[in-house]
Design a protein around this motif. Structure first.
Motif, PDB file in Angstrom:
ATOM      1  N   ASP A 266       0.737  -1.293   0.000  1.00  0.00           N
ATOM      2  CA  ASP A 266      -0.012   0.043  -0.035  1.00  0.00           C
ATOM      3  C   ASP A 266       0.920   1.219   0.145  1.00  0.00           C
ATOM      4  OD1 ASP A 266      -1.723   1.810   0.088  1.00  0.00           O
ATOM      5  OD2 ASP A 266      -2.339   1.606   2.250  1.00  0.00           O
TER       6      ASP A 266
ATOM      7  N   GLN B 297      -0.485   4.265  -0.801  1.00  0.00           N
ATOM      8  CA  GLN B 297      -1.439   5.305  -0.697  1.00  0.00           C
ATOM      9  C   GLN B 297      -1.779   6.107  -2.023  1.00  0.00           C
ATOM     10  OE1 GLN B 297      -0.520   7.528   2.566  1.00  0.00           O
ATOM     11  NE2 GLN B 297      -0.170   5.807   3.977  1.00  0.00           N
TER      12      GLN B 297
ATOM     13  N   GLU C 103      -3.079   4.768  -7.517  1.00  0.00           N
ATOM     14  CA  GLU C 103      -3.821   4.958  -6.158  1.00  0.00           C
ATOM     15  C   GLU C 103      -4.119   3.579  -5.633  1.00  0.00           C
ATOM     16  OE1 GLU C 103      -7.900   7.079  -4.969  1.00  0.00           O
ATOM     17  OE2 GLU C 103      -6.718   7.966  -6.480  1.00  0.00           O
ATOM     18  N   TYR C 104      -3.672   3.342  -4.564  1.00  0.00           N
ATOM     19  CA  TYR C 104      -3.710   2.007  -3.774  1.00  0.00           C
ATOM     20  C   TYR C 104      -4.657   1.890  -2.757  1.00  0.00           C
ATOM     21  CZ  TYR C 104       1.107   1.036  -5.361  1.00  0.00           C
ATOM     22  OH  TYR C 104       2.131   0.644  -6.001  1.00  0.00           O
ATOM     23  N   PRO C 105      -5.141   0.898  -2.953  1.00  0.00           N
ATOM     24  CA  PRO C 105      -6.415   0.701  -1.692  1.00  0.00           C
ATOM     25  C   PRO C 105      -5.531   0.067  -0.488  1.00  0.00           C
ATOM     26  CG  PRO C 105      -6.445  -1.240  -3.103  1.00  0.00           C
ATOM     27  CD  PRO C 105      -5.361  -0.154  -3.692  1.00  0.00           C
ATOM     28  N   THR C 106      -6.189   0.122   0.492  1.00  0.00           N
ATOM     29  CA  THR C 106      -5.638  -0.267   1.887  1.00  0.00           C
ATOM     30  C   THR C 106      -5.636  -1.763   1.781  1.00  0.00           C
ATOM     31  OG1 THR C 106      -7.780  -0.287   3.225  1.00  0.00           O
ATOM     32  CG2 THR C 106      -6.059   1.662   3.367  1.00  0.00           C
TER      33      THR C 106
ATOM     34  N   GLU D  15      -9.397  -2.527   2.185  1.00  0.00           N
ATOM     35  CA  GLU D  15     -10.219  -2.310   1.012  1.00  0.00           C
ATOM     36  C   GLU D  15      -9.903  -3.277  -0.156  1.00  0.00           C
ATOM     37  OE1 GLU D  15     -10.223   2.593   1.722  1.00  0.00           O
ATOM     38  OE2 GLU D  15      -8.710   1.538   0.417  1.00  0.00           O
ATOM     39  N   ALA D  16      -8.742  -3.509  -0.386  1.00  0.00           N
ATOM     40  CA  ALA D  16      -8.329  -4.519  -1.517  1.00  0.00           C
ATOM     41  C   ALA D  16      -9.214  -5.600  -1.153  1.00  0.00           C
ATOM     42  CB  ALA D  16      -6.874  -4.801  -1.314  1.00  0.00           C
TER      43      ALA D  16
ATOM     44  N   THR E 216     -12.759  -6.275  -1.981  1.00  0.00           N
ATOM     45  CA  THR E 216     -13.138  -6.326  -3.426  1.00  0.00           C
ATOM     46  C   THR E 216     -14.122  -7.736  -3.706  1.00  0.00           C
ATOM     47  OG1 THR E 216     -11.089  -5.204  -4.218  1.00  0.00           O
ATOM     48  CG2 THR E 216     -12.556  -6.149  -5.698  1.00  0.00           C
TER      49      THR E 216
ATOM     50  N   SER F 207      -8.104  -4.097  -6.294  1.00  0.00           N
ATOM     51  CA  SER F 207      -8.654  -2.891  -6.119  1.00  0.00           C
ATOM     52  C   SER F 207     -10.203  -2.734  -6.188  1.00  0.00           C
ATOM     53  CB  SER F 207      -8.062  -1.803  -6.926  1.00  0.00           C
ATOM     54  OG  SER F 207      -6.538  -1.901  -6.824  1.00  0.00           O
TER      55      SER F 207
ATOM     56  N   ARG G 158     -12.866   4.674  -5.945  1.00  0.00           N
ATOM     57  CA  ARG G 158     -13.801   5.520  -5.206  1.00  0.00           C
ATOM     58  C   ARG G 158     -13.755   6.968  -5.800  1.00  0.00           C
ATOM     59  NH1 ARG G 158      -9.466   4.807  -0.707  1.00  0.00           N
ATOM     60  NH2 ARG G 158      -8.370   4.367  -2.534  1.00  0.00           N
TER      61      ARG G 158
END
Ligand code: ZN
Lengths: 624, 409
Positions: free
Chosen positions: B254, B256, B274-277, B280-281, B284, B404, B408
Motif C-alpha cells: 500500500d 497510498q 492510487e492504492y487501496p488499503t 479495501e483491497a 473487493t 482494488s 472511489r
C-alpha cells in the motif's frame, strides 16, 4: 529446509558452484539453508578456464573409459561467455546437469541444461565475438555514416566480452557517442602513450596519411630535454587540434553531420593556469594513490568537470605518469582500478566529446564505461539464486517435466515478474551437443591457417586447445608441451595459405577440429569461395550449419535476450511456451498490456548484433 | 579498494558461518580471489575448530581451494565485515559510499542512493523471508532499520534463516536482538536497532519516524490496523506485508497515493497510482475480479478467515485442519457467489501442511522482490508493484495481481 520428499535428494547431492561473485554468495546461502550438505565452489576469477579441466568435473582413470560422475549438478554463476561455453562442454561430456544463470540490473535469467532432455547452453548461436580492431572498425563505420544510431552491442573477443556487452547494454543513446570517446581515449590514446608503442594504432594511420615529413612516432615520443607539461601540451594539440583539423579537411565525411571543432590548449587554459598546474610539485602523492584529481582538488567523482578542468586533469595526469610512474610507461594496460589511468581517460574522453559536441561525463560514469562495470543489484542476485535452487531440486529429483527456464523481468509481462518457460529441445544441428558437420565457406587460395584458427576455431567454436586434422594428417595442435621441431612445423603451417598446406585444404576437404580438454570434436566441410562482402562478412569466411536452423526459426530470428547471449526474444519465448509447448496449468489474463521488454532493432547489417533498447526506451513504449 | 558487499568473499564466509546445516566430509570449498581475500580466508581458517586442510599462507593457488569448517563458526568470523565499516559524512554520498555502492548506483542513480541512505524502515514480525528482505536493504544501504519481534529465538526459527546460529537459539535473546547484531555486520553504514513491544499498541506518532513499515507473521486484524495507522499519519508511510508458506508466498503493498517519475530519454513523465488499503483491497467482491486471478489469492483469504475464527497465529496450521478449512471455503464462496472450485483443495492442503515453514529459495525470491519494491518506493524510481505479488515454486510463476475495489469517487 526442503520438505521431506525433496530432502533425501538434496542431502545426497554433491553440488558444484562455478563462480563466487554476486550470485555465488546468495546461492551458497540458499543452498545451505535448503539442506544441501556437500557444496563445492570454484571461482573462475582465480581459475583460468584452461585450468578447469575435465578432472574437475569427473574422475577418469583412462581416457575413453567410463567416467565416474563426481557431481550431481553444476550451478553456474559466471559472467563471461568463454567460461560458460567451457563449463557447458565439460557438463555435456560428463553428462552432469547444468543450471545456468545471469543477471544485470533488475534483469536475470536461469536456464536448465540436461543432456538428452533440453537444449545445451550453446544450442542457440551466441552473439558474434568481435576482436578489438573489428569493434573499432564498426565504430568508425557508424561515425562515417553519420548515423544517429540506437544502442548497439559491441562485443570484443576478450575475457571481458560479456562485461562490455552488459556495460554497453544499458547505455542510453546519448551516451553511446561518449562511449566512442571513452573507447578512443582508453584503447587508442592511453594505449599509445603508456602501452606498447609498437602496436598498430589508428592514431598513427590518421596523421601519417598527410603529414609525411613528421611521422607520428615522433609526436608521441618524449624528447630528453622536454619538460612533461610542454610534452602534454604538444600531445593535447596534436590529438585534439591537429588530428581534428586533418579529419575536417575531408569535406565528404562531414556532409551530413555535425563537424567537430579542433581544440588547442592555448584556447582553453591561460598561461597562468599552466604555471599553477605545474607548480604542484610538492604534492605528497605516493605509489598507487597518485592522483591528478587530488592535486587539482577535484573531490567529487560524480561531478562533470568543465573543459578547462578536463584539460588540467589531462596535463596533470600525463605529467604524473611521466614523473612518478616512468618505469611503467611502455607496458601499461588500462585497469579500472588504476585511479590515475581512469582520470586520464576521463579527461581525454571528455575533451574529445567536447570537440564532437557530445555531453561530457563524470569520472564515476566514465569509470563505469571504461571498466565495463557490470550493473549489479543484490536483490536480483538473491532472486536468481532462489530460482537456481528450485531448479536444482527438480534436477536432483529427475523431475524433468517441471524443468523451467525463468526470466526475472524489470517490467511485468502479462502480469508476470518471474516468467517460467519450458526448456527448449536440443538443436539437432548444434555443433556442441550433436554431431552434425559444419560448413565453412572460405577462400582457400588466400586465407591462411592462422586466420582459420583464430576466427573460426577460437572465436566461433570457442576452443582453447585445438587440434586440427585433415583426414589422418595432423596440421595443427595447440599446447606448451610440443617438441620443438613439431612446434616449428605448426608455426610454418599457420602462416601458409590453406591450399598450400602439406596436405592441402581445398573445396570438399573435411577438417576435424578437436579440443580434448573440452571433449569436443567438430567436422567442418570446406567450400571454396572467392569473394566476401567486407562489411557483412568481415571475417572473410562464413561458418554455417549450426546457424542454419537459427535463421529458419522464427523464434530466433529477431530480438534476443542478451543475458545468456541467446538470440531469443522474451515475449516470443513466452508465446512459444504457451502456443507450441505444453501449456501451463493456468494461463494468465490476456487483457493486460504487454510491455515490450525487448525492442526490435532491425538493422540491415546482419553482423551487427542488435541490443535491447535501454530501459528508458522500453518505458517510452509502455506509455505511448 | 572497498569490496562490493554483494560479491564479497567475506559474505560467502558469513553465510557459511551462519548456515546451521551440519556438513559432512570436506564440505565447503571455495576459490581464493585476491591476496587480500586469501589472507582473510587464511585467518578465517585459523579461527575454526576443524579445518581439515592447512591454510596456504594467502598465496594464490591455481587450484584455489581452501576448506571451510564442517561445524558452525564462532561469531568472530564476522571480522571480515570490518572492511565495510565506513563512517557517514554529511548529506552527500561519500567517496566510500560511492565506491561501496558503485554497482547499484549504476543501476538506479545517485539520487536514488541518497534517498535510500536517508530512509527509515520498520520491520515487525521476523522470519526467514523477512531476514532476506532485511539483508537486501541493509546491503543496498538504507538509512536505518528498526526491528520488532520480542519472541525468543527458538530452534524452530533456525530453519530458513541465515541470521541465527544454533548458539543464538539457546541465548534467551529475542529474535529482534539476534537479527540486529547479525545485520549490523553486513553494512556498518546502516543504523540497525531494536524496538521492544507490540506494534499495534504503539501510538500513531511512533510511525512518523519511518518511511516504510513491513509486517509479517501477524494476524490479518493487526495488519489492517497497522496499515490504517500508516494511512492516518500526515507523511506518506509505505506499508507492506509478506507471508511465506513453504513454496508459496504473498506480498501486499500500500503506497497510498503514489506519484513517481518515469524518465524517458528526453522528458520525465509523472505517473500516478492510487492504492487501496489492505482492508479495501480484500473487500473487493470476488466476482469482480478477473477470472484468471491467481488461486493463491483466494486460498490465502480462506486461511485468514479460518485462522481468525480459531484465534490462531498465522501459519499455525496443519493438514488436520483441512475439514474445517473446507467449511470456511464454502462459507466464503457462498458469500461471494462463486464456485468452490475457485479455491482448490490441493492448494489449501499444501498451505495448511506447510504452516509457518518456509522454503529457503522462496524466502530468497520473496525477500528479493520485497527489497526491490521498497527500494523503488523510497527512491521514487521504477514502476512499483500494485498491489499483490505471488510466487509459487510449484509453477515457478511470480505474478502481480492488482486487486482494488472499483475506484472511489
Ligand atoms: Zn547444443
Amino acid at each position: 529446509m526442503a520438505p521431506g520428499s525433496q530432502l533425501e535428494a538434496v542431502k545426497a547431492a554433491k553440488v558444484l558452484m562455478v563462480g563466487a561473485g554476486g550470485i555465488g554468495c546468495e546461492l551458497l546461502k540458499t543452498l545451505a539453508l535448503s539442506g544441501f550438505e556437500d557444496i563445492h565452489i570454484i571461482d573462475m576469477d582465480t581459475i583460468e578456464v584452461s585450468n578447469l579441466n575435465r578432472q574437475f568435473l569427473f574422475r577418469q582413470s583412462h581416457v575413453g573409459q567410463s567416467k565416474a560422475k563426481q557431481f550431481s549438478v553444476v550451478l553456474n554463476g559466471l559472467d563471461n561467455l568463454d567460461a560458460r561455453r567451457h563449463v557447458n562442454r565439460l557438463c555435456l561430456a560428463a553428462e552432469v546437469p547444468l543450471i545456468e544463470s545471469g543477471t544485470t540490473g533488475f534483469l536475470g535469467q536461469v536456464t536448465v541444461h540436461v543432456k538428452g532432455k533440453t537444449e545445451c547452453y550453446e544450442c542457440q548461436p551466441k552473439p558474434t565475438q568481435w576482436t578489438l580492431p573489428q569493434f573499432w572498425q564498426h565504430v568508425k563505420m557508424d561515425q562515417e555514416k553519420g548515423e544517429d544510431i540506437s544502442v548497439r552491442k559491441f562485443e570484443v573477443a576478450n575475457a571481458g566480452a560479456w562485461r562490455r556487452e552488459l556495460a554497453l547494454k544499458a547505455i542510453p543513446v546519448l551516451l553511446l557517442h561518449f562511449v566512442h570517446s571513452v573507447v578512443w581515449a582508453k584503447d587508442l590514446l592511453f594505449a599509445k602513450l603508456f602501452g606498447d608503442r609498437n602496436q598498430d594504432n589508428d592514431l598513427n594511420v590518421r596523421s601519417s596519411d598527410v603529414d609525411g615529413s613528421k611521422t607520428t612516432e615522433n609526436v608521441f615520443e618524449l624528447s630528453p630535454d622536454e619538460d612533461p607539461i610542454s610534452y602534454g601540451q604538444r600531445i593535447y594539440d596534436h590529438v585534439f587540434g591537429y588530428n581534428i583539423e586533418l579529419a575536417l579537411a575531408n569535406e565528404e565525411t562531414w556532409r551530413n553531420r555535425r563537424k567537430p571543432k579542433a581544440i588547442h590548449i592555448k584556447d582553453v587554459l591561460s598561461e597562468i593556469s599552466f604555471q599553477q598546474n605545474g607548480a604542484l610539485e610538492n604534492c605528497t602523492n605516493e605509489g598507487t594513490s597518485i592522483s591528478a584529481m587530488s592535486t587539482l582538488d577535484l573531490k567529487n567523482p560524480q561531478d562533470v568537470w568543465s573543459l578547462e578542468d578536463n584539460s588540467k586533469v589531462f596535463l596533470e595526469a600525463l605529467r604524473l605518469f611521466i614523473t612518478k610512474r616512468e618505469k611503467e610507461i611502455g607496458s601499461l594496460t588500462f585497469d579500472k582500478d588504476d585511479q590515475l589511468a581512469v582520470e586520464f581517460v576521463t579527461a581525454a574522453a571528455n575533451i574529445r566529446a567536447s570537440s564532437f559536441g557530445i555531453p561530457m561525463h563524470s569520472f564515476f560514469e566514465t569509470k563505469g564505461i571504461a571498466g565495463n562495470i557490470v550493473h549489479a543489484v543484490a536483490t536480483t542476485n538473491a532472486i536468481i539464486a532462489g530460482l537456481i535452487v528450485i531448479e536444482a531440486i527438480k534436477v536432483l529429483q529427475n523431475d524433468f517435466r517441471s524443468y523451467r527456464m525463468t526470466y526475472c523481468l524489470e517490467h511485468p509481462s502479462k502480469k508476470l515478474l518471474l516468467m517460467p518457460v519450458e526448456p527448449f529441445e536440443a538443436n539437432k544441428s548444434c555443433y556442441v551437443c550433436s554431431e552434425t558437420p559444419l560448413l565453412l565457406e572460405i577462400n582457400t587460395q588466400t586465407s591462411k591457417l592462422c586466420d582459420f584458427v583464430e576466427k573460426i576455431v577460437r572465436n566461433k567454436l570457442g576452443m582453447n586447445l585445438p587440434l586440427i586434422m585433415n583426414g589422418s594428417n595432423l596440421i595443427f595442435e595447440a599446447g606448451d608441451d610440443l617438441e620443438e621441431d613439431v612446434a616449428a612445423n605448426y608455426m610454418q603451417n599457420l602462416n601458409k595459405v590453406l591450399a598450400e598446406l602439406p596436405s592441402p585444404v581445398t573445396s570438399g576437404t573435411v577438417l576435424t577440429v578437436e579440443d580434448l580438454q573440452q571433449e569436443l570434436t567438430c567436422n567442418i566441410n570446406i567450400k571454396h569461395r572467392e569473394e566476401f562482402d567486407e562489411e557483412k562478412e568481415p571475417d572473410g569466411m562464413v561458418l554455417s550449419g549450426w546457424l542454419e536452423r537459427a535463421k529458419d526459426d522464427q523464434l530466433l530470428s529477431n530480438g534476443q535476450s542478451t543475458l545468456l547471449g541467446t538470440k531469443r526474444k522474451i515475449s516470443e519465448a513466452q508465446e512459444s511456451s504457451e502456443n507450441l509447448a505444453r501449456p501451463f496449468s493456468e494461463t494468465n489474463a490476456a487483457n493486460q498490456e504487454i510491455p515490450q521488454q525487448i525492442d526490435d532493432n532491425n538493422d540491415d547489417d546482419e553482423d551487427m548484433v542488435m541490443l535491447d533498447g535501454p530501459p528508458e526506451a522500453s518505458k517510452k513504449k509502455r506509455f505511448k | 579498494m572497498v569490496t562490493q558487499p554483494a560479491s564479497d568473499p567475506g559474505l560467502l564466509a558469513f553465510y557459511a558461518a551462519k548456515s546451521n546445516q551440519p556438513r559432512r566430509g570436506e564440505a565447503l570449498k571455495t576459490g581464493i580471489k585476491e591476496e587480500d581475500d586469501a589472507t582473510l580466508w587464511a585467518n578465517a581458517c585459523r579461527v575454526m575448530d576443524r579445518c581439515s586442510e592447512p591454510c596456504r599462507g594467502g598465496k594464490r593457488e591455481p587450484a584455489g581451494l581452501l576448506c571451510l569448517p564442517q561445524s558452525d563458526l564462532p561469531n568472530s568470523f564476522l571480522f571480515s565485515f570490518r572492511r565495510l565499516r565506513i563512517e557517514m559524512e554529511g548529506e552527500e554520498l561519500t567517496a566510500q559510499q560511492t565506491a561501496l555502492y558503485d554497482r547499484q548506483i549504476r543501476v538506479w542513480g545517485v539520487d536514488a542512493q541518497k534517498r535510500l541512505s536517508k530512509a527509515s524502515v520498520l520491520v515487525s514480525g521476523l522470519n526467514g523471508t523477512v531476514a532476506e528482505f532485511c539483508k537486501n536493504i541493509v546491503l543496498a544501504g538504507v538509512g536505518s532499520l528498526t526491528l520488532m519481534d520480542d519472541r525468543l529465538v527458538s530452534k524452530d526459527a533456525l530453519h530458513a534463516n541465515f541470521l541465527i546460529t544454533p548458539d543464538d537459539a539457546n541465548s534467551r535473546r529475542s529474535l529482534a536482538e539476534v537479527y540486529c547484531s547479525s545485520l549490523r555486520e553486513f553494512n556498518s553504514m546502516v543504523h540497525v536497532s531494536v524496538e521492544k513491544g507490540n506494534l499495534p499498541q504503539f501510538d500513531g506518532s511512533f510511525y512518523d519516524k519511518f518511511d516504510v513499515v513491513v509486517v509479517s507473521s501477524i494476524s490479518l486484524k493487526d495488519k489492517k490496523f497497522i496499515n490504517q495507522k500508516c494511512r492516518e499519519r500526515k507523511k506518506r508511510i509505505a506499508f507492506y506485508s509478506v507471508e511465506c508458506r513453504d513454496s508459496c508466498g504473498e506480498i501486499f503493498v500500500d503506497l497510498q497515493n503514489y506519484t513517481y517519475s518515469q524518465k524517458n530519454s528526453d522528458s520525465t513523465v509523472d505517473c500516478h497510482l492510487e492504492y487501496p488499503t489492505l482492508e479495501e483491497a480484500i473487500s473487493t467482491p470476488w466476482r469482480d475480479l478477473p477470472r484468471k486471478t491467481t488461486k493463491t489469492y483466494f486460498a490465502m483469504r480462506v486461511l485468514e478467515c479460518f485462522e481468525a475464527s480459531e484465534n490462531r497465529n498465522p501459519g499455525d496450521t496443519s493438514g488436520l485442519d483441512l475439514p474445517v478449512v473446507l467449511i470456511w471455503r464454502k462459507k466464503l464462496c457462498d458469500l461471494q457467489h462463486v464456485n468452490e472450485s475457485l479455491v482448490p483443495d490441493g492448494l489449501l492442503d499444501r498451505l495448511l501442511v506447510a504452516g509457518s515453514r518456509e522454503h529457503p529459495p522462496v524466502c530468497a525470491i520473496l525477500g528479493g522482490i520485497l527489497g526491490q519494491e521498497v527500494i523503488k518506493a523510497i527512491s521514487g524510481k521504477g514502476d512499483p508493484l500494485k498491489n499483490f505479488f505471488y510466487f509459487d515454486a510449484a509453477d515457478g510463476k511470480g505474478i502481480i495481481e492488482d486487486i482494488s475495489p472499483a475506484l472511489r469517487s
